[in-house]
Design a protein around this motif. Structure first.
Motif, PDB file in Angstrom:
ATOM      1  N   GLU A 172      10.264   3.545   7.184  1.00 41.48           N
ATOM      2  CA  GLU A 172       9.415   2.954   7.299  1.00 41.48           C
ATOM      3  C   GLU A 172      10.626   1.947   8.787  1.00 41.48           C
ATOM      4  O   GLU A 172      11.760   2.002   9.043  1.00 41.48           O
ATOM      5  N   HIS A 195       4.837 -11.062   9.815  1.00 38.07           N
ATOM      6  CA  HIS A 195       6.443 -10.231  10.486  1.00 38.07           C
ATOM      7  C   HIS A 195       6.365  -9.672  11.207  1.00 38.07           C
ATOM      8  O   HIS A 195       5.246  -8.934  11.834  1.00 38.07           O
ATOM      9  N   ALA A 246       0.926  -0.867   0.038  1.00 37.30           N
ATOM     10  CA  ALA A 246      -0.167  -0.060  -0.125  1.00 37.30           C
ATOM     11  C   ALA A 246       1.051   1.352  -0.094  1.00 37.30           C
ATOM     12  O   ALA A 246       1.049   1.959  -1.167  1.00 37.30           O
TER      13      ALA A 246
HETATM   14  P1  ADP Z   1       0.076  -3.287   3.468  1.00 35.14           P
HETATM   15  O1  ADP Z   1       0.009  -4.478   2.959  1.00 35.14           O
HETATM   16  O2  ADP Z   1      -1.146  -2.353   4.228  1.00 35.14           O
HETATM   17  O3  ADP Z   1       0.972  -2.355   2.637  1.00 35.14           O
HETATM   18  P2  ADP Z   1       2.371  -4.209   5.428  1.00 35.14           P
HETATM   19  O4  ADP Z   1       2.486  -4.546   5.879  1.00 35.14           O
HETATM   20  O5  ADP Z   1       3.022  -4.860   4.012  1.00 35.14           O
HETATM   21  O6  ADP Z   1       1.000  -3.611   5.452  1.00 35.14           O
HETATM   22  O7  ADP Z   1       3.197  -3.085   5.720  1.00 35.14           O
HETATM   23  C1  ADP Z   1       3.815  -2.227   6.156  1.00 35.14           C
HETATM   24  C2  ADP Z   1       4.803  -1.213   6.445  1.00 35.14           C
HETATM   25  O8  ADP Z   1       4.455  -0.554   7.499  1.00 35.14           O
HETATM   26  C3  ADP Z   1       5.445  -2.283   7.681  1.00 35.14           C
HETATM   27  O9  ADP Z   1       6.341  -2.681   6.378  1.00 35.14           O
HETATM   28  C4  ADP Z   1       5.963  -1.936   8.675  1.00 35.14           C
HETATM   29  O10 ADP Z   1       7.072  -2.672   9.304  1.00 35.14           O
HETATM   30  C5  ADP Z   1       5.794  -0.267   8.319  1.00 35.14           C
HETATM   31  N1  ADP Z   1       5.191   0.533   9.462  1.00 35.14           N
HETATM   32  C6  ADP Z   1       4.627  -0.181  10.673  1.00 35.14           C
HETATM   33  N2  ADP Z   1       4.453   0.574  11.310  1.00 35.14           N
HETATM   34  C7  ADP Z   1       5.234   1.271  11.133  1.00 35.14           C
HETATM   35  C8  ADP Z   1       5.599   2.920  11.668  1.00 35.14           C
HETATM   36  N3  ADP Z   1       4.893   3.566  12.883  1.00 35.14           N
HETATM   37  N4  ADP Z   1       6.409   4.287  11.494  1.00 35.14           N
HETATM   38  C9  ADP Z   1       7.250   3.636  10.198  1.00 35.14           C
HETATM   39  N5  ADP Z   1       6.537   2.338   9.786  1.00 35.14           N
HETATM   40  C10 ADP Z   1       5.757   0.999   9.952  1.00 35.14           C
END
Ligand code: ADP
Length: 448
Positions: free
Chosen positions: A34, A215, A15
């Motif tokens: 990230e 993860h 996303a």
């Molecule tokens: P989606 O499938 O909705 O795209 P994902 O789980 O593949 O979601 O990706 C979400 C990402 O957001 C992960 O890589 C996670 O480490 C990152 N993330 C979650 N919380 C935070 C945060 N507070 N700051 C930065 N990155 C974050």
């Protein structure tokens, strides 16, 4: 001094990357934040593919499908709890999203099926490999081509909010230094909370002790940060357990294996349910078995059609044997029972009619080509359907259902699209479709 952006994207899963690419292509100055040391989030682990109906690739294969049927089957799979407006948006925009990806050299032109669907509409790479790695590597190439800034090992700790408007984010880097990034739009794409045991158990106490396929970044931090600026949530207790998880590694055994013709067999050597039912139902049947686990069983022909199978073999958790008899011996299973089960299933595959459990899809072919394979599986926490509320433009809504200006959300952090049960292949559709929308709308707001 604070840095200034048009759009800050939190999270580098599917996303977040789709949103960043689209916002950049609309002329916005974008940064992706990230918290993990690597790009890809939980998306990189996605296995089966991306659902879409009435696509060019379906037509090329002579598959007749309709958006209406896709909508209805998703609603039924979600126990009619899905937000119909968001689901309609997903279904309508899915073929365009398949083309959006193809135009970026991410071609999903092989098509399979998942549980709860009646038609092959799960789009995957031509080599039938898992969709997650393919998608993320393709998106990353596009991120690099556009020189979009990605800050790794940097976590957003707060969304800044003044006088009812989002103004940026506070980030903490790997050295624990914090700073402020100003932005007119913040896109929250932080994924779900399957890896946050405390949060899972808060909403679903009975899931204590379950492994998760996710993860470790899947902690739900985006939900909490958005709640702090007034966002509402929906369906937080709707947490999906995936039926086929290898328990020693928490590795997901893709639905593509069953979609390719595999069956589920109990320790007693018997089939016990329609393998192509939705995840909630299949999981419940496995938990009801005396061992609370079962075997995914397939033959060489299934293996050849699913690259993921080779990955599982390489991981070392697949039991194989030249014949069903030898396989049963290795599994400590009554070989008469397993032989009888295979014989009966093979008859059903030939007549395309499962008299025992009414499996209607993926009765691909008889399982009769050695070697034979088995993987021991049980359910694991896989997807959180609940999350923050958005409107059809991906704008985050507060508890009064009003837009929180400057806050956008896309992907698993959002609740409502999948209702009470997500269909396999609909998460990739969700993250790409709403990621693109969020990127477009966030960039438009920043231009204003
Ligand atoms: P989606 O499938 O909705 O795209 P994902 O789980 O593949 O979601 O990706 C979400 C990402 O957001 C992960 O890589 C996670 O480490 C990152 N993330 C979650 N919380 C935070 C945060 N507070 N700051 C930065 N990155 C974050």
């Amino acid at each position: 001094a604070p840095q200034n952006y048009d759009v800050v994207v939190i999270g580098s899963g599917g996303a977040g990357l789709a949103a960043a690419i689209q916002a950049c292509d609309e002329g916005a100055r974008v940064a992706i934040i990230e918290k993990m040391p690597t790009i890809g989030g939980n998306t990189i682990k996605a296995s089966v593919g991306m659902n879409a109906a009435e696509t060019r690739f379906q037509k090329l294969k002579g598959i007749e499908d309709s958006k209406e049927l896709f909508f209805e089957e998703t609603l039924k799979g979600g126990k009619f709890k899905n937000n119909p407006v968001l689901l309609r948006e997903l279904v309508e925009l899915a073929p365009e999203a398949i083309e959006w990806l193809a135009a970026k050299d991410i071609v999903l032109n092989d098509i399979t099926i998942t549980g709860g669907m009646s038609i092959d509409r799960t789009h995957r790479p031509a080599d039938r490999s898992a969709v997650g790695g393919f998608l993320i590597s393709g998106l990353v190439k596009n991120i690099n081509k556009r020189n979009i800034e990605v800050l790794l090992e940097t976590s957003v700790s707060e969304i800044l909010f003044e006088k009812g408007v989002v103004t940026g984010v506070k980030v903490v880097d790997e050295y624990n230094d914090s700073r402020i990034l100003n932005a007119k739009s913040v896109i929250v794409a932080t994924g779900g909370f399957s890896a946050n045991r405390e949060m899972v158990v808060k909403y679903r106490p009975e899931l204590d002790g379950f492994v998760t396929t996710n993860h470790k970044g899947a902690t739900g931090s985006g939900i909490a940060m958005l709640q702090q600026i007034g966002a509402d949530t929906v369906d937080m207790g709707e947490i999906q357990i995936h039926p086929t998880v290898e328990q020693t590694t928490s590795y997901l055994v893709s639905e593509a294996i069953r979609g390719g013709g595999a069956i589920l067999v109990s320790q007693a050597g018997k089939r016990f349910f329609n393998e192509m039912e939705t995840r909630d139902k299949v999981s419940a049947e496995i938990i009801a078995l005396p061992e609370k686990s079962a075997w995914v069983i397939f033959d060489e022909q299934v293996r050849m059609n699913n690259k993921a199978a080779d990955e599982y073999i390489a991981k070392g958790f697949v039991v194989s044997a030249p014949s069903p008899h030898a396989l049963a011996v290795k599994l400590n299973m009554d070989h008469h029972a397993l032989l009888a089960t295979l014989e009966r299933y093979n008859l059903f595959a030939e007549q395309q009619n499962d008299e025992d459990f009414g499996r209607k899809t993926a009765l691909r072919h008889p399982l009769n080509q050695g070697p034979f394979y088995a993987i021991r599986i049980a359910p694991g926490v896989h997807h959180t359907m609940g999350g923050v509320t958005i409107n059809r433009d991906t704008a985050v809504l507060n508890t009064q259902k009003e837009v929180i200006e400057g806050a956008w959300a896309a992907g698993e952090v959002v609740g409502g699209i999948h209702g009470a049960n997500r269909i396999g292949g609909n998460a990739i559709a969700d993250i790409i479709i709403f990621g693109i929308l969020a990127g477009r709308n966030a960039a438009a707001l920043a231009r204003r």
